[in-house]
Scaffold this motif. Sequence first.
Motif, PDB file in Angstrom:
ATOM      1  N   GLU A  96       0.843  -1.191   0.000  1.00 26.95           N
ATOM      2  CA  GLU A  96       0.000   0.000   0.000  1.00 26.95           C
ATOM      3  C   GLU A  96       0.880   1.243   0.000  1.00 26.95           C
ATOM      4  O   GLU A  96       2.081   1.170   0.213  1.00 26.95           O
ATOM      5  CB  GLU A  96      -0.894  -0.018   1.246  1.00 26.95           C
ATOM      6  CG  GLU A  96      -1.822  -1.216   1.284  1.00 26.95           C
ATOM      7  CD  GLU A  96      -2.578  -1.349   2.595  1.00 26.95           C
ATOM      8  OE1 GLU A  96      -2.335  -0.558   3.521  1.00 26.95           O
ATOM      9  OE2 GLU A  96      -3.405  -2.250   2.683  1.00 26.95           O
ATOM     10  N   ALA A  97       0.266   2.383  -0.210  1.00 22.93           N
ATOM     11  CA  ALA A  97       0.975   3.658  -0.113  1.00 22.93           C
ATOM     12  C   ALA A  97       1.494   3.804   1.315  1.00 22.93           C
ATOM     13  O   ALA A  97       0.953   3.191   2.242  1.00 22.93           O
ATOM     14  CB  ALA A  97       0.028   4.801  -0.452  1.00 22.93           C
ATOM     15  N   PRO A  98       2.525   4.618   1.513  1.00 21.23           N
ATOM     16  CA  PRO A  98       3.033   4.777   2.877  1.00 21.23           C
ATOM     17  C   PRO A  98       1.968   5.364   3.792  1.00 21.23           C
ATOM     18  O   PRO A  98       1.140   6.166   3.371  1.00 21.23           O
ATOM     19  CB  PRO A  98       4.211   5.740   2.716  1.00 21.23           C
ATOM     20  CG  PRO A  98       3.966   6.441   1.430  1.00 21.23           C
ATOM     21  CD  PRO A  98       3.217   5.477   0.565  1.00 21.23           C
ATOM     22  N   ALA A  99       2.013   4.934   5.038  1.00 19.28           N
ATOM     23  CA  ALA A  99       1.083   5.439   6.049  1.00 19.28           C
ATOM     24  C   ALA A  99       1.792   6.510   6.862  1.00 19.28           C
ATOM     25  O   ALA A  99       2.986   6.405   7.141  1.00 19.28           O
ATOM     26  CB  ALA A  99       0.628   4.296   6.956  1.00 19.28           C
ATOM     27  N   VAL A 111       0.590   4.413  13.873  1.00 20.16           N
ATOM     28  CA  VAL A 111       0.447   4.409  12.424  1.00 20.16           C
ATOM     29  C   VAL A 111      -0.960   3.926  12.099  1.00 20.16           C
ATOM     30  O   VAL A 111      -1.403   2.907  12.641  1.00 20.16           O
ATOM     31  CB  VAL A 111       1.450   3.438  11.758  1.00 20.16           C
ATOM     32  CG1 VAL A 111       1.329   3.488  10.247  1.00 20.16           C
ATOM     33  CG2 VAL A 111       2.870   3.700  12.211  1.00 20.16           C
ATOM     34  N   GLU A 112      -1.652   4.633  11.213  1.00 20.22           N
ATOM     35  CA  GLU A 112      -2.946   4.154  10.724  1.00 20.22           C
ATOM     36  C   GLU A 112      -2.831   3.912   9.230  1.00 20.22           C
ATOM     37  O   GLU A 112      -2.510   4.816   8.469  1.00 20.22           O
ATOM     38  CB  GLU A 112      -4.058   5.151  11.040  1.00 20.22           C
ATOM     39  CG  GLU A 112      -4.400   5.147  12.506  1.00 20.22           C
ATOM     40  CD  GLU A 112      -5.723   5.834  12.821  1.00 20.22           C
ATOM     41  OE1 GLU A 112      -6.423   6.292  11.891  1.00 20.22           O
ATOM     42  OE2 GLU A 112      -6.041   5.906  14.020  1.00 20.22           O
ATOM     43  N   ARG A 113      -3.062   2.649   8.845  1.00 18.67           N
ATOM     44  CA  ARG A 113      -3.063   2.250   7.437  1.00 18.67           C
ATOM     45  C   ARG A 113      -4.509   2.090   6.994  1.00 18.67           C
ATOM     46  O   ARG A 113      -5.244   1.291   7.556  1.00 18.67           O
ATOM     47  CB  ARG A 113      -2.299   0.940   7.263  1.00 18.67           C
ATOM     48  CG  ARG A 113      -0.830   1.083   7.590  1.00 18.67           C
ATOM     49  CD  ARG A 113      -0.054  -0.206   7.570  1.00 18.67           C
ATOM     50  NE  ARG A 113      -0.444  -1.120   6.543  1.00 18.67           N
ATOM     51  CZ  ARG A 113      -0.448  -2.452   6.671  1.00 18.67           C
ATOM     52  NH1 ARG A 113      -0.064  -2.995   7.800  1.00 18.67           N
ATOM     53  NH2 ARG A 113      -0.806  -3.219   5.684  1.00 18.67           N
ATOM     54  N   ARG A 114      -4.899   2.855   5.981  1.00 12.00           N
ATOM     55  CA  ARG A 114      -6.277   2.830   5.495  1.00 12.00           C
ATOM     56  C   ARG A 114      -6.337   2.151   4.140  1.00 12.00           C
ATOM     57  O   ARG A 114      -5.455   2.323   3.307  1.00 12.00           O
ATOM     58  CB  ARG A 114      -6.822   4.248   5.399  1.00 12.00           C
ATOM     59  CG  ARG A 114      -6.989   4.908   6.741  1.00 12.00           C
ATOM     60  CD  ARG A 114      -7.399   6.385   6.612  1.00 12.00           C
ATOM     61  NE  ARG A 114      -7.608   6.987   7.919  1.00 12.00           N
ATOM     62  CZ  ARG A 114      -6.639   7.459   8.690  1.00 12.00           C
ATOM     63  NH1 ARG A 114      -5.397   7.374   8.301  1.00 12.00           N
ATOM     64  NH2 ARG A 114      -6.909   7.990   9.862  1.00 12.00           N
TER      65      ARG A 114
END
Length: 165
Positions: free
Chosen positions: A98-101, A112-115
């Motif tokens: 995924e894109a960086p969080a 860190v929140e990964r959406r």
Amino acid sequence: MGGTVDRPLPGSACAALKPFLGRWTGTTHWEATAWGPARSAESEIVFSSAAAGLAVTQSYRHTDEDGTRSEGHGAFTMDPDHPDTFWYHVNSMGLPPEAPARASWEGGTLTVERRSDRGTARHTFRVDDGVLTHAASLRLGKASEFTPFMTTVCRRVAEGASIPA
């Protein structure tokens, strides 16, 4: 051009993440979910300085009782324009990277929140008295609260090392 940099640059990821650097071993526990029952695994995590301290790499491996392994790799960098940390992450779960969080610090905890389209994963990293704790919780779909998913607790075993193959 100048020589090599032998110390972290001010504001670098290495300076910010210094308490995490080294090799850690311990246990990861996953809560029961729709994807499977609760389980625990031996864990090994290495945080290393990279790119003259401008980044910190993270490698981890979980080894289940039956010998099954899962692993992942991350890289932390600093946002030069904001007091934030970025986390690039890929693992062996089969999902594309995924894109960086964007991560932030509060009281010694890196959050860190990964959406994604599936929901949000919140990861917290903290070192207290020689113990590294990485906890993750999930908020899937339209849920309003995060549900604990995984907790890793490790002790440092070396100041710097790599995970053996």
